[in-house]
Design an enzyme around this catalytic site. Sequence first.
Site, PDB file in Angstrom:
ATOM      1  N   CYS A   1       0.867  -1.177   0.000  1.00  0.00           N
ATOM      2  CA  CYS A   1       0.000   0.000   0.000  1.00  0.00           C
ATOM      3  C   CYS A   1       0.904   1.227   0.000  1.00  0.00           C
ATOM      4  O   CYS A   1       1.603   1.489   0.984  1.00  0.00           O
ATOM      5  CB  CYS A   1      -0.877  -0.035   1.249  1.00  0.00           C
ATOM      6  SG  CYS A   1      -1.956   1.388   1.428  1.00  0.00           S
TER       7      CYS A   1
ATOM      8  N   CYS B   1      -0.654   3.640  -6.792  1.00  0.00           N
ATOM      9  CA  CYS B   1      -1.585   3.101  -5.791  1.00  0.00           C
ATOM     10  C   CYS B   1      -1.920   1.699  -6.279  1.00  0.00           C
ATOM     11  O   CYS B   1      -2.264   1.530  -7.459  1.00  0.00           O
ATOM     12  CB  CYS B   1      -2.847   3.954  -5.719  1.00  0.00           C
ATOM     13  SG  CYS B   1      -4.182   3.199  -4.766  1.00  0.00           S
TER      14      CYS B   1
HETATM   15  N1  DGL Z   1      -3.783   0.520  -2.163  1.00  0.00           N
HETATM   16  C1  DGL Z   1      -3.585   1.763  -1.446  1.00  0.00           C
HETATM   17  C2  DGL Z   1      -2.357   2.502  -2.051  1.00  0.00           C
HETATM   18  O1  DGL Z   1      -1.559   1.892  -2.668  1.00  0.00           O
HETATM   19  C3  DGL Z   1      -4.903   2.486  -1.467  1.00  0.00           C
HETATM   20  C4  DGL Z   1      -5.061   3.545  -0.461  1.00  0.00           C
HETATM   21  C5  DGL Z   1      -6.478   3.785   0.065  1.00  0.00           C
HETATM   22  O2  DGL Z   1      -6.996   2.917   0.790  1.00  0.00           O
HETATM   23  O3  DGL Z   1      -6.999   4.892  -0.175  1.00  0.00           O
HETATM   24  O4  DGL Z   1      -2.166   3.660  -1.904  1.00  0.00           O
END
Ligand code: DGL
Length: 252
Positions: free
Chosen positions: A69, A179
Amino acid sequence: MIGVFDSGIGGLTLLHEIILQLPDEQYCYYADTENVPYSTKTEDQIKSYVDEAVNYFFQRKVKVIVLACNTATNVCIEDLRSRYTLPIIAIQPAVKVAVDNDPLHRKILVCATPITLRSVRFQRLVDLLGANNLVERLALPELVKLAEAEIFDEKATQYIKDSLEQFDIKRFGSLVLGCTHFTYFEPIFKKIAPHLSIYDGNEGTARHLKNILGRLNLNSKEKFSVEYIESGNPTQNIERFERYIERVKLLS
Ligand code: DGL
């Protein structure tokens, strides 16, 4: 066992790449379903959610943690590494790959959550690469919600099209998906802007993990397995995770 963490199902795009490179490991994938999306939360909230996941991983005696993440990485990684000796591998936007792969030095559009894009860590990365004049930032928080709701259709296409309109996209050479949720939409980005080279941090992060495990002599000698945890509890909906994994396979 390897603990892989994301706010939701975005990190499955990295998990898939890791399994391709390390097919004989045992994986514990932790999705913080109760709190996704992180982009609407404060940094203190995110830190406490990530702490819970890390404590869970410690109970499970994982040998390494992967932060799949970007948002959590940007908020927590320095703090986590100062508190724990366990190896923590963290994804970050693949800006370096984009810079290195374009001899023409065309503009790079980095799409990520607002938290990632305004973070000190991201700015430091851009500074380090001397890419301040090349990088443009685009926050696409809705894509996290759409991915969580398994909406990959016309609604997502329209949102991406509308968001890209503010840029003269012909002048860009590459797009960085910063993301992990955004990787699911790669085919849509490709359709809208076929001239762009698209990068995410998944391949590089998986390779880094493989190198670290090799260097620390931590490779598994047991059989492959994967389990899915949602905010501290085994998932009641394994089919949902499997649907996303099937979708990721179609991307590669
Ligand atoms: N998968 C997360 C990232 O890479 C998403 C963040 C979220 O939950 O807004 O930033």
